[in-house]
Design an enzyme around this catalytic site. Structure first.
Site, PDB file in Angstrom:
ATOM      1  CB  ILE A   1      -0.923   0.032   1.229  1.00 39.47           C
ATOM      2  CG1 ILE A   1      -1.756  -1.250   1.305  1.00 39.47           C
ATOM      3  CG2 ILE A   1      -1.839   1.252   1.189  1.00 39.47           C
ATOM      4  CD1 ILE A   1      -2.615  -1.356   2.565  1.00 39.47           C
ATOM      5  CB  CYS A   2       1.018   4.259   0.279  1.00 43.46           C
ATOM      6  SG  CYS A   2       1.521   5.992   0.183  1.00 43.46           S
TER       7      CYS A   2
END
Length: 316
Positions: free
Chosen positions: A106-107
């Site tokens: 994520i990210c």
């Protein structure tokens, strides 16, 4: 999927929101779904205190040895895109990849996977703030800066923060089907599938509209999408010149009035398609397309699938 073990990494300066999304998706017991739900555990990526954003302390009961058993590994946003992750972590990531474990970031968590060397030649994404940096540092990656998430089979990467939820729901859909993913999304009060890319969230100058004319115009169009709206009629309704309306739409939405109208009609069509009782011809009429052929053409261009396929996947 029986006994499928999802392991989330925790480390100092942990991204609380992204970690929390992972916990919410996989740690809760969901007997009402009638499927073999995931097992969920958390492991520490390093010794010492694990401080999360907001002054929270996290106690992870397992060390990196747990990754040897994981079926899916979730990496929340890494604390600093410029910081090389610990070599022991990278070694475990490489070993997990070699034995076929699914790796998800994520990210800025994508920087951990990239540093481990498991992304070479693959399409990936990250938060739009980090896209250029990722592409420069790892030129062998196919960075897709506009994607909410990119599924490459064994490796799935997502954009910033809330896009992690899109990816995690996608994992549920992949593992357990659309019906189960829809139910989980309902529990979370989020859409089971979010179209478009993160380009729509990149900061852009927004036109100052002190009288709220543009907002009122948009609401009026959404309320009656089947009317034969034109640039001239919209400008008259907003008491603006066509040129001013064109400019304000572009600045506020990233699209001209015509493209914005089409996308609003597609959004309305999607809502109608989620009810199997409404015939396609009526959906096209109510959404303002005028014909099924026009709806199909625009729907496929924007949603990347047909109205029939969308209904089959998302109809309740």
């Amino acid at each position: 999927m029986k006994n499928h073990l999802v392991v989330a990494l925790a480390y100092d300066q942990l991204c609380t929101f992204e970690f929390g999304c992972t916990v919410e998706l996989f740690a809760l017991s969901r007997p009402e779904l009638g499927v073999d739900w995931y097992r969920f555990k958390v492991c520490a990526a390093e010794p010492g205190k694990i401080r999360a954003a907001g002054g929270i302390l996290v106690e992870a009961p397992y060390d990196l040895g747990l990754l040897d058993q994981a079926d899916t590994i979730i990496i929340p946003g890494w604390r600093d895109a410029d910081e090389q992750p610990p070599e022991i972590l990278l070694k475990k990531i490489r070993a997990a990849y070699a034995r076929g474990a699914r790796l998800c970031s994520i990210c800025s968590g994508v920087f951990v996977l990239a540093a481990a060397g498991v992304l070479e030649g693959k399409a990936v994404t990250t938060h739009w703030r980090y896209s250029a940096q990722l592409a420069r540092r790892y030129p062998g990656l196919q960075v897709q800066p506009d994607s909410l998430y990119v599924d490459q089979g064994q490796i799935i990467t997502s954009a910033g923060s809330a896009a992690g939820l899109d990816m995690l729901i996608h994992l549920v859909r992949r593992d357990h089907g659309a019906k189960t993913a829809n139910l989980v999304a309902q529990r979370l009060v989020i859409a089971p599938h979010r179209d478009g890319g993160q380009a729509q969230f990149v900061p852009r100058p927004v036109a100052v509209d002190e009288s709220g004319r543009l907002a009122r115009l948009m609401d009026a169009v959404r309320a009656r999408p089947a009317l034969p709206h034109t640039l001239k009629s919209l400008a008259a309704q907003a008491a603006m010149s066509p040129r001013t309306l064109q400019r304000q739409f572009q600045e506020a939405t990233g699209f001209g009035p015509h493209e914005w109208l089409i996308r609003e009609r597609v959004a309305i069509a999607k809502e109608l398609l989620e009810s199997p009782a409404t015939p396609l011809a009526q959906v096209a009429e109510l959404a303002g397309f005028g014909s099924e052929e026009s709806m199909r053409r625009h729907f496929r261009r924007i949603v990347q699938t047909s109205p029939g396929a969308y209904r089959q996947q998302f109809a309740q």
